[in-house]
Design an enzyme around this catalytic site. Structure first.
Site, PDB file in Angstrom:
ATOM      1  CB  CYS A   2       4.077 -61.035 -23.319  1.00 45.81           C
ATOM      2  SG  CYS A   2       2.811 -60.062 -24.115  1.00 45.81           S
ATOM      3  NE  ARG A  27      10.182 -61.429 -24.367  1.00 46.43           N
ATOM      4  CZ  ARG A  27      10.151 -62.399 -25.296  1.00 46.43           C
ATOM      5  NH1 ARG A  27      11.240 -63.097 -25.518  1.00 46.43           N
ATOM      6  NH2 ARG A  27       9.070 -62.655 -25.974  1.00 46.43           N
ATOM      7  CD1 TRP A  74       4.250 -55.298 -27.233  1.00 46.70           C
ATOM      8  CD2 TRP A  74       5.660 -54.062 -26.029  1.00 46.70           C
ATOM      9  NE1 TRP A  74       4.647 -54.252 -28.006  1.00 46.70           N
ATOM     10  CE2 TRP A  74       5.512 -53.476 -27.314  1.00 46.70           C
ATOM     11  CE3 TRP A  74       6.498 -53.459 -25.120  1.00 46.70           C
ATOM     12  CZ2 TRP A  74       6.180 -52.307 -27.693  1.00 46.70           C
ATOM     13  CZ3 TRP A  74       7.172 -52.296 -25.497  1.00 46.70           C
ATOM     14  CH2 TRP A  74       7.004 -51.727 -26.757  1.00 46.70           C
ATOM     15  CG  ASN A 100       4.352 -63.291 -26.478  1.00 48.59           C
ATOM     16  OD1 ASN A 100       3.900 -62.216 -26.886  1.00 48.59           O
ATOM     17  ND2 ASN A 100       5.599 -63.662 -26.673  1.00 48.59           N
ATOM     18  N   GLY A 101       1.230 -62.828 -27.925  1.00 47.19           N
ATOM     19  CA  GLY A 101       0.803 -62.852 -29.324  1.00 47.19           C
ATOM     20  C   GLY A 101      -0.575 -62.229 -29.484  1.00 47.19           C
ATOM     21  CD  GLU A 488      15.087 -45.393 -42.035  1.00 47.05           C
ATOM     22  OE1 GLU A 488      14.900 -44.176 -41.860  1.00 47.05           O
ATOM     23  OE2 GLU A 488      15.432 -46.154 -41.111  1.00 47.05           O
ATOM     24  CE  LYS A 492      18.066 -47.154 -38.900  1.00 43.24           C
ATOM     25  NZ  LYS A 492      17.059 -46.167 -39.053  1.00 43.24           N
ATOM     26  CD  GLU A 495      19.878 -44.116 -36.667  1.00 43.06           C
ATOM     27  OE1 GLU A 495      19.620 -43.499 -35.634  1.00 43.06           O
ATOM     28  OE2 GLU A 495      19.016 -44.690 -37.329  1.00 43.06           O
ATOM     29  CG  HIS A 511      19.210 -29.237 -60.099  1.00 43.08           C
ATOM     30  ND1 HIS A 511      18.966 -28.301 -61.085  1.00 43.08           N
ATOM     31  CD2 HIS A 511      18.469 -30.315 -60.440  1.00 43.08           C
ATOM     32  CE1 HIS A 511      18.099 -28.778 -61.956  1.00 43.08           C
ATOM     33  NE2 HIS A 511      17.777 -30.004 -61.590  1.00 43.08           N
ATOM     34  CE  LYS A 610      13.929 -47.666 -30.459  1.00 39.94           C
ATOM     35  NZ  LYS A 610      14.268 -47.840 -31.900  1.00 39.94           N
TER      36      LYS A 610
HETATM   37  C1  AGP Z   1      15.876 -43.818 -36.195  1.00 40.62           C
HETATM   38  O1  AGP Z   1      16.752 -44.925 -36.355  1.00 40.62           O
HETATM   39  C2  AGP Z   1      16.180 -43.015 -34.959  1.00 40.62           C
HETATM   40  N1  AGP Z   1      16.199 -43.821 -33.806  1.00 40.62           N
HETATM   41  C3  AGP Z   1      15.280 -41.779 -34.850  1.00 40.62           C
HETATM   42  O2  AGP Z   1      15.364 -41.060 -36.066  1.00 40.62           O
HETATM   43  C4  AGP Z   1      13.790 -42.066 -34.572  1.00 40.62           C
HETATM   44  O3  AGP Z   1      13.195 -42.649 -35.703  1.00 40.62           O
HETATM   45  C5  AGP Z   1      13.090 -40.738 -34.267  1.00 40.62           C
HETATM   46  O4  AGP Z   1      13.677 -40.186 -33.101  1.00 40.62           O
HETATM   47  C6  AGP Z   1      11.574 -40.891 -34.068  1.00 40.62           C
HETATM   48  O5  AGP Z   1      11.328 -41.733 -32.983  1.00 40.62           O
HETATM   49  P1  AGP Z   1       9.802 -42.235 -32.776  1.00 40.62           P
HETATM   50  O6  AGP Z   1       9.475 -43.095 -33.965  1.00 40.62           O
HETATM   51  O7  AGP Z   1       9.829 -43.009 -31.487  1.00 40.62           O
HETATM   52  O8  AGP Z   1       8.932 -41.024 -32.712  1.00 40.62           O
END
Ligand code: AGP
Length: 615
Positions: A2, A27, A74, A100-101, A488, A492, A495, A511, A610
């Protein structure tokens, strides 16, 4: 996460509070409020929604006053509503609190206070503090000069958790009281005025001289100065520091990018996610998850559904839940589940994972699963999100707002949440011994410390990024949980650096993909799963025989791997079920540094959003 703002001085406090809260908007928040000493009473204005809604609520005659506190919330306990917005007052309205917390033990405290006659107006943990202070204050002698300070101490001695608390009292108009227990609080030292904030950007328009309140310390802030002590009342001296950051740097806490800040927030995010859920030695207690009586016994399938990074957390979760709870687990990309006519019935538990709780594919897949009769458990970071509101059970991760498009702290806290769920189901189904459950619970409690250890030795990964930042292709390989982490790590890298990378089950190399392995294609090998160590080593030898450079992610006590890999990125030895949350950190940092070296917009990579709220 928060936003907190406070002011004591000659100016009208309201504009300072609103300006400060606006500078903390990055934030993330879902409601806002202010409280000002207006004459001999406290005027409180608060509203769900953004600051604009609060400003509209202030109307034509906003409260006056030169002492006040403000808050952007938040949500962690209680959905975003006007009533749940801060500040929260006691029964009399003479003392108000912002926070906050997390107050871990707020429920038993609330029950005791209600039994003593206190009347609550919200569902928040915060409001408990206001009533604790009220009760303590009433018991202390009226003439005691430090009456409020003593009441705040007595109240906080009863509460446990991680928090920053600020108190304003109509009975003590000359100062505000601030207490820090993990969540940050910074005092701004002005000329004849003092300010308080949860983050530096809010202070910069008024002063660059700050005092950082230490953990477990209480500050009595008046217009002419501040007195700091610990919770036992012992005086503490804190230096005044000069901030040289500009406002943009300050929003990132001094980090160059939100992504780097969020990578380094992972120890705290993990700590807050497990907090209050691992209090018993051999049982996990998941607030927000209330599977009906007999459901676990009848449970015959779990169906994990998610997208992107959340899906990769789900892949690790699938392996962990099957291993500990011995129930079949499917893991599907949300965009795929919807079209496979899935065999989901009333004895299925759908586990939808989403940081934002707004991803269109995940929401659609969740609705499909529910329409077919499954119970829906959400793992999400956003209280009040669509997924959280539609699910039968919600297991919140407490990563705080994740600003960077590339998900980091949400991923590692999702892993911890799924590990806790796996332990809980294993104990309930009798497939996990008390001893093993206790060991995993102890390991989860210690995970934040180990994550901090990984983050305290980043030189090897930074050197690696310098050397490999011009590569055009990379491979990530692993087996079992290591394969989930490889997925993952690969995402990272691609992307944010736009470097093509691919993750594959190590056993799959021969394979087909081995045809692409050349001396120019670095191969990252995850080697934390001890049962398949030899097999993964043989895959490492396969790619090395083709001239590829191999970078292994392995335990710091692994004395073998150095014979096979060119570079070893070390993580502390840990129960291998908990390894993914540590093994991913070097890969997050590698991706980050390569992206920076390639001159990309790390926080907002091209073509990406995002939260993908369209299908
Ligand atoms: C991951 O770094 C990306 N931003 C993307 O793959 C993300 O994880 C995916 O769009 C899912 O988003 P969410 O967790 O908000 O559902």
């Amino acid at each position: 996460m928060c936003g907190i703002m406070g002011y004591v001085g000659p100016r009208p406090a309201l504009p300072v509070l609103l300006d400060g809260l606006r500078r903390l908007e990055y934030r993330g928040y879902d409601s806002a409020g202010v409280a000002l000493l207006d004459g001999d009473r406290i005027a409180v204005r608060k509203a769900a929604g953004k600051l604009g809604v609060l400003e509209a609520a202030l109307g034509a005659n906003p409260p006056a006053g030169c002492v006040g506190i403000g808050h952007t919330r938040w949500a962690t306990h209680g959905i975003p509503t006007d009533a749940n917005a801060h500040p929260h007052g006691d029964c009399t309205g003479r003392h108000v609190v912002i926070h906050n917390g997390i107050i871990e033990n707020y429920l038993p405290l609330k029950e005791r206070l209600e039994a003593e006659g206190h009347r609550f107006r919200s569902d928040t943990d915060t409001e408990v503090l206001a009533h604790l202070i009220e009760a303590a204050h009433a018991r202390l002698p009226a003439g005691r000069p430090d009456r409020l300070e003593a009441a705040v101490r007595e109240a906080l001695h009863q509460a446990s958790g991680a928090y920053a608390v600020v108190v304003l009292s109509a009975d003590h108009p000359e100062h505000i009281i601030a207490v820090r227990m993990v969540s940050p609080l910074i005092i701004g030292v002005g000329d004849g005025e003092m300010l308080l904030a949860s983050d530096i950007p809010a202070l910069l328009p008024y002063t660059r001289d700050v005092i950082v309140i230490g953990d477990g310390e209480l500050a009595v802030i008046a217009s002419d100065g501040v007195a700091i002590s610990d919770l036992e009342g012992r005086v503490v001296t804190r230096p005044v520091q000069r901030i040289t950051w500009d406002a943009t740097m300050a929003e990132k806490g001094g980090y160059a990018h939100f992504m780097l800040k969020e990578i380094y927030e992972q120890p705290r995010a993990l700590h807050e996610t497990v907090m209050g859920r691992l209090d018993r030695e051999d049982r996990v207690e998941l607030d927000g998850v209330a599977l009906p009586e007999g459901f676990v016994e009848r449970l015959d399938k779990i169906w994990v559904v998610a997208c992107g990074t959340a899906f990769h957390a789900g892949l690790a979760g699938r392996w962990t839940i099957e291993h500990l709870a011995r129930v079949p687990v499917e893991a599907d990309l949300a965009s795929e589940l919807r079209y496979r006519d899935p065999l989901i019935e009333g004895t299925t538990l759908a586990v939808a994972i989403s940081q934002s709780g707004e991803t269109a594919d995940t929401l659609a897949a969740s609705r499909e699963a529910r329409a077919r009769g499954s119970r829906l458990l959400a793992v999400t970071n956003v209280v009040g999100s669509t997924l959280a509101r539609e699910a039968d059970d919600v297991l919140f991760v407490r990563a705080g707002p994740e600003i960077a498009v590339a998900s980091t702290k949400a991923y590692t806290t999702m892993l911890a949440a799924l590990q806790m769920l796996a332990v809980d189901l294993g104990v309930q189904r009798g497939t996990l011994s008390r001893g093993r459950a206790s060991a995993l619970i102890a390991g989860l409690r210690h995970l934040p410390v180990l994550a901090q250890e990984v983050l305290s030795n980043t030189a090897p990964v930074e050197a690696l990024a310098q050397r490999l930042c011009r590569a055009e292709h990379a491979f990530f390989i692993g087996r079992g949980l290591d394969y989930a982490v490889a997925m993952e790590g690969s995402l990272k890298l691609k992307e944010i650096s736009y470097l093509h990378s691919e993750a594959l089950a190590a056993g799959e190399l021969k394979h087909g993909t081995l045809a692409l392995v050349t001396p120019e294609t670095p191969v990252f090998a995850l080697v934390t799963q001890r049962a398949v160590f030899e097999k993964t080593v043989s895959n490492i030898q396969e790619v090395r025989a083709r001239g590829a450079e191999v970078i292994a992610v392995a335990y710091d006590d692994d004395r073998e791997i150095g014979r096979y890999a060119d570079t070893v990125l070390r993580i502390p030895s840990v129960d291998e079920i908990l390894a993914p949350a540590l093994a991913i950190i070097p890969l997050q940092l590698f991706a980050y540094h390569v992206a920076v070296l390639r001159g990309h917009d790390v926080d907002q990579p091209r073509n990406l959003a995002k939260s993908v709220t369209v299908e």
